[in-house]
Design an enzyme around this catalytic site. Structure first.
Site, PDB file in Angstrom:
ATOM      1  N   SER A  62       0.813  -1.211   0.000  1.00 13.90           N
ATOM      2  CA  SER A  62       0.000   0.000   0.000  1.00 13.90           C
ATOM      3  C   SER A  62       0.851   1.268   0.000  1.00 13.90           C
ATOM      4  O   SER A  62       0.312   2.371  -0.086  1.00 13.90           O
ATOM      5  CB  SER A  62      -0.924   0.014   1.221  1.00 13.90           C
ATOM      6  N   HIS A  91      24.895   4.994  -2.296  1.00 12.48           N
ATOM      7  CA  HIS A  91      25.004   5.132  -3.752  1.00 12.48           C
ATOM      8  C   HIS A  91      26.413   5.525  -4.191  1.00 12.48           C
ATOM      9  O   HIS A  91      27.044   4.854  -5.014  1.00 12.48           O
ATOM     10  CB  HIS A  91      24.035   6.202  -4.265  1.00 12.48           C
ATOM     11  N   ARG A 121      19.950  18.538 -12.531  1.00 10.96           N
ATOM     12  CA  ARG A 121      19.896  17.105 -12.228  1.00 10.96           C
ATOM     13  C   ARG A 121      21.070  16.446 -12.931  1.00 10.96           C
ATOM     14  O   ARG A 121      21.183  16.494 -14.161  1.00 10.96           O
ATOM     15  CB  ARG A 121      18.577  16.502 -12.719  1.00 10.96           C
ATOM     16  N   ARG A 157      24.726  26.133  -7.146  1.00 11.70           N
ATOM     17  CA  ARG A 157      25.659  25.003  -7.163  1.00 11.70           C
ATOM     18  C   ARG A 157      25.911  24.435  -5.767  1.00 11.70           C
ATOM     19  O   ARG A 157      26.563  23.417  -5.623  1.00 11.70           O
ATOM     20  CB  ARG A 157      27.011  25.450  -7.757  1.00 11.70           C
TER      21      ARG A 157
END
Length: 517
Positions: free
Chosen positions: A43, A266, A368, A491
């Site tokens: 859910s 990451h 991005r 930046r």
């Protein structure tokens, strides 16, 4: 077996036993293709935005095994149609695919139950066994859940859902703890229930095309091998930038901060792939062994090797840009949680000692972008005009618009012999125009079906990464280190650029990319 039953040379009971074994072998061959994929937390946002859409894309492209069924499990009182309504906006369904979409949801069911009580998981097990060959099917359990319920859920899965003949695999989403001790506690709990071969700690960054390309570029090209060391490389900059803030999830983000959210997992995975030695093979454990060796050569991060920032609103901006991190009502008043960070690491081994590995990540920045930028040393004995010759760089752009390019010097067109910056460019959307680039979750979930752990985090990797980050995280939080404010859409803090320059990365504003089209 059938011939044996009609033979006078074999007693009847042995022939019948032989036939029984034959039937069982045939049955397992067929049943081995049956898989049940259970989404725990069906859910939630992760399920509707990523897991269900990913399963749909794999199903649509006929990449899943035959006889695969899906079961959603959550505390909410829902139906499959409710799951469909929530996930549909994220599934990218074409008009021509609606018949197949109906088939996809026809093999999905839903079970309501508690995460802490065994009764719900007994009901889940019964629902699995009620499916065709369910008592012998292979089972995959995806924990799209907050870490606060990991212990209860994994214990209940082990106790209630493991009594069958197929294999079991458990997929766990980050965060894998908050620091060294909490991660070790979770790992010890999981190791008491499952083998490491059953655990798939998913870091979606390892499923990205260009992150996977790092290994191929490094170890399938003679070109890079001889120069991939401290004698030729001046610095490595690994960047992750997002142009939006934490609006809508500020309360969740504040529990972790940018270092835990992006850098410790990451970016550190990318660092390991960039720096590791050549593995013995492309076997998952051989590769993960080399990643662990890199981590063991890094000392714990210190506060002096870190710049922290937190975005503030831009009064002249539009939309969300007007609001800073602290303007989010879900963020605690006066929070000092960083939304931006730059850190410097040294890998103390023969290949890399003295080469700064710089990791930069932040939210509410100017663009991005995620990339790896390997900057080579200056050309010795420059015979051209002072300052004209710039450093070579190998750049792997992870997102957006995947690309590999090498910045280099060439002669400018015309009568003069004057060096000018240019690039050798492999842009994927130009070179591979008709190739579908798989989503990271597509690749990783398919890896779980096939049993490949290459792109998943092993327990000792996790432990070493937390060893490096835990002391400085405790210092930041214990002393309430105040981050440097930076305006939304910039930046980041000016101090970060100065820090990167002082560390040894030379930024030149003279390079201009020219679109080849």
């Amino acid at each position: 077996a059938i011939i044996a039953m009609s033979s006078d040379n074999l007693p009847k009971f042995e022939a019948e036993e032989c036939l029984k074994r034959f039937k069982r072998a045939l049955s397992l061959t067929i049943i081995g293709k049956s898989h049940i994929f259970v989404i725990l937390g069906a859910s939630g946002d992760l399920a509707k935005k990523k897991i269900i859409p990913t399963l749909w894309w794999l199903y649509r492209d006929d990449l899943l095994p035959d006889h695969t069924h899906f079961i959603g499990y959550a505390r909410s009182n829902m139906s499959v149609m409710d799951l469909k309504a929530k996930a549909l906006p994220f599934m990218k369904v074409k008009e021509s695919e609606h018949v197949k979409l109906d088939l996809f949801f026809s093999i999905m069911s839903y079970v309501q139950g508690s995460y802490s009580e065994k009764e719900g998981f007994m009901k889940l097990d019964a629902a699995i066994k009620a499916l065709p060959n369910g008592d012998r099917a292979n089972r995959l359990f995806y924990l799209a859940l907050p870490p606060t319920v990991f212990a209860d859920v994994t214990q209940n899965i082990h106790d209630c859902c493991f009594q069958h003949e197929g294999w079991n695999r458990i997929i766990i989403e980050k965060p894998f703890g908050r620091d060294f001790n909490s991660s070790a506690k979770l790992s010890n709990h999981l190791s008491g229930l499952f083998d490491e071969t059953q655990l798939y700690r998913i870091d979606h960054y390892l499923g990205k095309e260009m992150v996977q390309n790092l290994m191929v570029l490094r170890f399938a090209n003679r070109l890079f091998g001889p120069v991939w060391n401290r004698d030729n490389i001046a610095s490595v900059l690994i960047t992750f930038k997002e142009p939006f803030g934490t609006t809508g999830r500020g309360g969740y983000f504040d529990q972790f901060g940018i270092i835990r959210d992006v850098m410790q997992n990451h970016l550190f995975q990318v660092l390991c792939l960039t720096a590791m030695e050549k593995p013995a093979s492309n076997n998952a454990d051989d590769i993960r062994d080399e990643k662990v060796k890199v981590l063991k050569c890094i000392k714990p991060l210190k506060l002096k090797d870190l710049v922290l920032g937190q975005y503030i609103g831009d009064p002249e901006g539009t939309g969300d840009a007007k609001e800073g991190y602290l303007d989010d009502p879900t963020v605690p008043t006066g929070s000092v949680t960083p939304t931006f960070s730059v850190a410097k690491f040294n890998i103390c081994n023969e290949r890399w000692d003295g080469v700064p590995f710089l990791l930069k990540c932040g939210k509410a920045l100017n663009e991005r972008k995620a990339e790896v930028r390997v900057q080579f040393r200056d050309v010795p004995g420059d015979i051209f005009s002072d300052g004209v010759v710039k450093r070579n760089e190998l750049v792997l752009r992870v997102q957006p618009n995947e690309a590999v390019y090498c910045k280099m010097m060439t002669k400018s067109p015309g009568m003069n012999v004057e060096p000018v910056e240019t690039e050798m460019d492999l842009s994927y959307n130009l070179r591979y125009k008709d190739v579908k680039m798989p989503d990271a979750y597509e690749r990783l979930i398919l890896d779980v079906f096939t049993g490949s752990q290459l792109n998943f985090v092993r327990n000792d990797e996790l432990s070493e990464a937390w060893r490096i980050f835990t002391p400085v995280l405790h210092t930041i939080e214990g002393e309430k280190i105040k981050p440097i404010p930076y305006k939304y859409g910039t930046r980041g803090p000016d101090e970060a650029d100065a820090f990167i320059k002082a560390a040894g990365f030379h930024y030149s504003s003279t390079y201009k990319w020219v679109n080849p089209n």
